[in-house]
Write a protein that holds these residues in place. Structure first.
Motif, PDB file in Angstrom:
ATOM      1  N   ARG A   1       0.840  -1.206   0.000  1.00  0.00           N
ATOM      2  CA  ARG A   1       0.000   0.000   0.000  1.00  0.00           C
ATOM      3  C   ARG A   1       0.874   1.256   0.000  1.00  0.00           C
ATOM      4  NH1 ARG A   1      -5.534  -0.226   3.254  1.00  0.00           N
ATOM      5  NH2 ARG A   1      -5.934   1.272   1.581  1.00  0.00           N
ATOM      6  N   VAL A   2       2.155   1.062   0.299  1.00  0.00           N
ATOM      7  CA  VAL A   2       3.119   2.165   0.220  1.00  0.00           C
ATOM      8  C   VAL A   2       3.881   2.093  -1.099  1.00  0.00           C
ATOM      9  CG1 VAL A   2       5.161   3.221   1.261  1.00  0.00           C
ATOM     10  CG2 VAL A   2       3.348   2.300   2.722  1.00  0.00           C
ATOM     11  N   ASN A   3       4.628   1.022  -1.294  1.00  0.00           N
ATOM     12  CA  ASN A   3       5.521   0.945  -2.451  1.00  0.00           C
ATOM     13  C   ASN A   3       4.778   0.875  -3.776  1.00  0.00           C
ATOM     14  OD1 ASN A   3       7.528   1.001  -0.584  1.00  0.00           O
ATOM     15  ND2 ASN A   3       8.353  -1.024  -1.007  1.00  0.00           N
ATOM     16  N   GLY A   4       3.609   0.217  -3.812  1.00  0.00           N
ATOM     17  CA  GLY A   4       2.849   0.128  -5.054  1.00  0.00           C
ATOM     18  C   GLY A   4       2.431   1.491  -5.593  1.00  0.00           C
ATOM     19  N   PRO A   5       1.718   2.296  -4.810  1.00  0.00           N
ATOM     20  CA  PRO A   5       1.328   3.629  -5.300  1.00  0.00           C
ATOM     21  C   PRO A   5       2.517   4.547  -5.593  1.00  0.00           C
ATOM     22  CG  PRO A   5      -0.027   2.990  -3.444  1.00  0.00           C
ATOM     23  CD  PRO A   5       1.068   1.972  -3.537  1.00  0.00           C
ATOM     24  N   LEU A   6       3.561   4.494  -4.755  1.00  0.00           N
ATOM     25  CA  LEU A   6       4.673   5.423  -4.944  1.00  0.00           C
ATOM     26  C   LEU A   6       5.489   5.086  -6.185  1.00  0.00           C
ATOM     27  CD1 LEU A   6       5.934   6.281  -1.351  1.00  0.00           C
ATOM     28  CD2 LEU A   6       3.950   7.080  -2.631  1.00  0.00           C
ATOM     29  N   MET A   7       5.535   3.829  -6.572  1.00  0.00           N
ATOM     30  CA  MET A   7       6.186   3.443  -7.825  1.00  0.00           C
ATOM     31  C   MET A   7       5.530   4.138  -9.014  1.00  0.00           C
ATOM     32  SD  MET A   7       6.533  -0.630  -7.017  1.00  0.00           S
ATOM     33  CE  MET A   7       6.824  -1.112  -8.715  1.00  0.00           C
ATOM     34  N   ASN A   8       4.255   4.508  -8.847  1.00  0.00           N
ATOM     35  CA  ASN A   8       3.488   5.129  -9.927  1.00  0.00           C
ATOM     36  C   ASN A   8       3.305   6.636  -9.746  1.00  0.00           C
ATOM     37  OD1 ASN A   8       2.438   2.766 -11.675  1.00  0.00           O
ATOM     38  ND2 ASN A   8       2.089   2.066  -9.580  1.00  0.00           N
ATOM     39  N   SER A   9       3.995   7.216  -8.742  1.00  0.00           N
ATOM     40  CA  SER A   9       3.860   8.644  -8.451  1.00  0.00           C
ATOM     41  C   SER A   9       5.112   9.382  -8.912  1.00  0.00           C
ATOM     42  CB  SER A   9       3.651   8.851  -6.943  1.00  0.00           C
ATOM     43  OG  SER A   9       3.589  10.220  -6.627  1.00  0.00           O
ATOM     44  N   SER A  10       5.026  10.065 -10.023  1.00  0.00           N
ATOM     45  CA  SER A  10       6.207  10.724 -10.588  1.00  0.00           C
ATOM     46  C   SER A  10       6.841  11.753  -9.659  1.00  0.00           C
ATOM     47  CB  SER A  10       5.854  11.363 -11.935  1.00  0.00           C
ATOM     48  OG  SER A  10       5.566  10.347 -12.887  1.00  0.00           O
ATOM     49  N   PRO A  11       6.074  12.566  -8.898  1.00  0.00           N
ATOM     50  CA  PRO A  11       6.723  13.495  -7.964  1.00  0.00           C
ATOM     51  C   PRO A  11       7.573  12.786  -6.906  1.00  0.00           C
ATOM     52  CG  PRO A  11       4.438  14.122  -8.313  1.00  0.00           C
ATOM     53  CD  PRO A  11       4.614  12.793  -8.950  1.00  0.00           C
ATOM     54  N   PHE A  12       7.247  11.553  -6.577  1.00  0.00           N
ATOM     55  CA  PHE A  12       8.056  10.772  -5.634  1.00  0.00           C
ATOM     56  C   PHE A  12       9.450  10.549  -6.191  1.00  0.00           C
ATOM     57  CE2 PHE A  12       9.566   6.446  -4.584  1.00  0.00           C
ATOM     58  CZ  PHE A  12       9.805   6.611  -3.223  1.00  0.00           C
TER      59      PHE A  12
END
Length: 669
Positions: A635-646
């Motif tokens: 629930r952390v790494n999955g969404p952040l892998m897809n968040s370009s600002p991250f």
């Protein structure tokens, strides 16, 4: 011009709102040995994860659902206080205090043994044919004990303003249908533990050891027959397939062994039609009622009653229940009685206890701040819809109409449930449970055929949760979740938008996930999409399924991408829209560091902290098999892998483990 004005209005509103000063809250416990671009969950949480033991009375520890453990201790403190004082008869304090005291009176409960349930067992013994069996089933249901019939009242998916009758698949006791058919070692162990549990219940009520084992196997065999008729959790996501409205006359003709007309009379329900969510279950049940010997059905119903009420009886029954549950959860020691009873009171008299909780723990200022946050994230969502490059303008208009129509419930209900019909005495815990269960049933049944009560809540206010109800087009955030790490009325915007902002974005997205997207702004299952747009949407949903299906836990077990797709979609978009809202605040538009961290870094670290969870392997395996959410790690790494600002905030580059090429990053909302 209209789209541009919407964007400007959103920026202006949020910027003015966020001008207030907040206290500085440091983010501690970061592990520099874990590169954030390789494993952000562990970069933020590993020190905590390695140093924090799971309490022996729990299956996990940390945030999310495991925050309900300290919540129960809060409730226990309230209940200890009110139960030890003389209270006015009929007051909230008297009701919850006496209910709690009756459950804490283990001496009386122990003396009574299984006497309280003997009348139910006698009713089962008196069954002489299928009609009398179904009469017993109806009576048990009125005590909120569903055995082979699951009946409820709720909105009509085709006319969300009206409540209709619903029937669902039921009848099994293992966590999911698949547990009856898998043959891996852990599942076989759970099957064995369940049979031992049922066998123990029979022995505790008078059967000899050999007969008890034989009877437990009979019960298990019926369970397994029923499980074969159940839809899988993936199939249950099909909104259209799970709406099947039949006339009662039609059901009566097709399934005479069930005897629908008599059954409805016996439960006090007046209706000429029922939405049968999973028809194959009731088709199978109709056949089993005739093919399974009556004596075997009586064993099945006894096992169901004993299992349903085991936790409300003497210690031997409580121990039997725990010995089975611990194999599934990994929890090694039983919860203390006070925690168990706090949970029970919350379950049976939740709105009464909730009023006491709100008075003590949820100030009006927190509710006001949260309402502003919800509105801001909602405005940011509209901005993102305007920017979508895959959706036509006509569908965007419909999507924004639906977004604007969402009802937002924060903190606690405007109208509390009335428990005046519940009879509570300090020395009859079992009867208190039955009275509260019967009142709950009558409260639900009273709504059949009436307009939907839009003020209703489907959680207690102290519970750490949030939910989206598509048939009402509403999102709900009880007071329980409005505390750190999710929400802090004194924290800076980076922490609140990365915390509760992500949760708000998540719940808003359920309005537009694979299921929610099929409901219109009024809560009806009705197509509001342009055909080409919906085809593109389904393609993006499939990308989410495919990505999460590659994720593993416990080294080998894969996330079920199809079962978790709605929650994963909500997680990906939840982070994206929360970040959008955060960037509209003064802090989000600034580069000033706090504790050496940029505002963007603090935002993403807050996202990681709200899923700071550690759980037993057994419970994690249960989670993967039956929970529609991905495990906290993903629930952390999955969404952040897809968040370009991250990527920019933590210098994620090709070769890093969390790197996904820009063209492959999932962007839906």
């Amino acid at each position: 011009m209209k789209n541009i004005l919407t964007c400007l209005l959103a920026v202006f509103t949020l910027a003015n709102f966020s001008a207030q000063q907040k206290k500085v809250i440091e983010i501690t416990g970061l592990d520099p040995s874990v590169k954030p671009a390789d494993n952000f969950f562990m970069h933020v949480n590993k020190k905590w994860y390695d140093a924090t033991p799971i309490p022996s009375t729990q299956a996990g520890v940390g945030a999310y659902m495991f925050m309900n453990y300290p919540q129960r201790l809060r409730l226990k403190a309230i209940l200890d206080s009110v139960s030890q004082k003389q209270q006015s008869v009929g007051s909230l304090e008297q009701q919850v205090g006496d209910f709690y005291a009756s459950g804490m009176d283990t001496l009386t409960i122990e003396k009574r043994g299984f006497d309280p349930i003997k009348p139910l067992l006698a009713d089962i013994d008196a069954i002489k044919d299928i009609p009398s069996l179904m009469k017993y089933v109806a009576g048990a249901l009125k005590m909120n004990n569903a055995s082979i019939m699951a009946f409820g009242v709720g909105p009509d998916d085709r006319n969300s303003k009206m409540n209709i009758a619903h029937a669902y698949q039921t009848g099994i006791s293992l966590p999911d249908r698949d547990y009856y058919f898998k043959t891996d070692a852990s599942t076989l162990e759970i099957q064995k533990a369940y049979k031992n549990y049922i066998s123990t219940l029979f022995k505790l009520t008078g059967s000899d050891a050999g007969t008890a084992v034989k009877n437990a196997q009979t019960v298990y065999n019926i369970d397994k027959e029923i499980a074969g008729s159940h839809r899988t959790r993936v199939e249950l996501r099909d909104v259209h397939a799970n709406y099947n409205r039949f006339s009662v006359a039609d059901l009566q003709q097709k399934q005479p062994n069930i005897g629908w007309k008599t059954f409805l009379t016996n439960i006090g329900a007046q209706t000429d039609s029922i939405d049968v969510g999973q028809p194959k279950y009731y088709e199978k049940l109709n056949l089993l009622l005739k093919s399974v010997p009556l004596q075997n059905w009586k064993l099945y119903l006894k096992a169901n009653a004993l299992s349903n009420y085991a936790g409300d009886l003497s210690k031997a029954f409580v121990d039997a229940e725990f010995n089975y549950a611990k194999v599934i959860s990994g929890q090694s020691v039983q919860k203390k009685r006070g925690e168990v009873m706090a949970s029970a009171v919350d379950g049976y008299l939740g709105d009464a206890l909730g009023q006491l909780y709100v008075k003590k723990y949820f100030p009006e200022s927190a509710k006001k701040r949260m309402q502003e946050l919800v509105s801001n994230v909602q405005k940011a969502y509209a901005v993102r819809i305007d920017r979508l490059d895959w959706m036509s303008d006509s569908t965007k208009i419909k999507a924004k109409e639906k977004l604007a129509a969402i009802t937002k419930k924060v903190g606690y209900p405007d109208k509390w449930k009335d428990y005046s019909q519940v009879k509570v005495a300090r020395n009859t815990y079992f009867e208190n449970v039955l009275s509260a269960s019967a009142a709950s049933w009558e409260r639900e049944l009273s709504q059949l055929g009436k307009p939907v009560d839009k003020s209703a809540w489907f959680t207690t206010v102290s519970t750490v949760t949030a939910y989206n109800n598509p048939s009402a087009n509403e999102i709900v955030f009880p007071a329980g979740i409005l505390q750190p790490p999710y929400f802090d009325n004194d924290a800076d915007d980076a922490l609140n938008y990365g915390g509760i902002g992500m949760v708000i974005g998540h719940e808003l997205t359920h309005t537009f996930d694979d299921q929610g997207a099929q409901y219109d702004k009024d809560g009806n299952v009705k197509n509001w999409w342009k055909k080409e747009d919906y085809a593109k949407f389904k393609t993006k949903i499939q990308q989410v399924i495919d990505l999460y299906s590659t994720f593993t836990v416990l080294d080998e077990v894969h996330v079920n991408g199809a079962m978790t797709v709605g929650e994963n979609t909500a997680d990906i978009a939840g982070v994206a829209v929360a970040y959008e809202a955060f960037k509209m605040t003064p802090e989000g538009q600034d580069d000033t560091k706090i504790g050496g961290l940029t505002p963007d870094q603090r935002f993403y670290m807050s996202v990681a902290k709200i899923w700071r969870v550690k759980m037993k392997d057994e419970y994690l395996r249960l989670w993967i098999n039956s929970n529609p959410h991905s495990p906290p790690f993903w629930r952390v790494n999955g969404p952040l892998m897809n968040s370009s600002p991250f990527y920019k905030a933590f210098d994620v580059k090709e070769g890093d483990k969390m790197f996904v090429p820009l063209k492959n990053r999932i962007l839906i909302w």
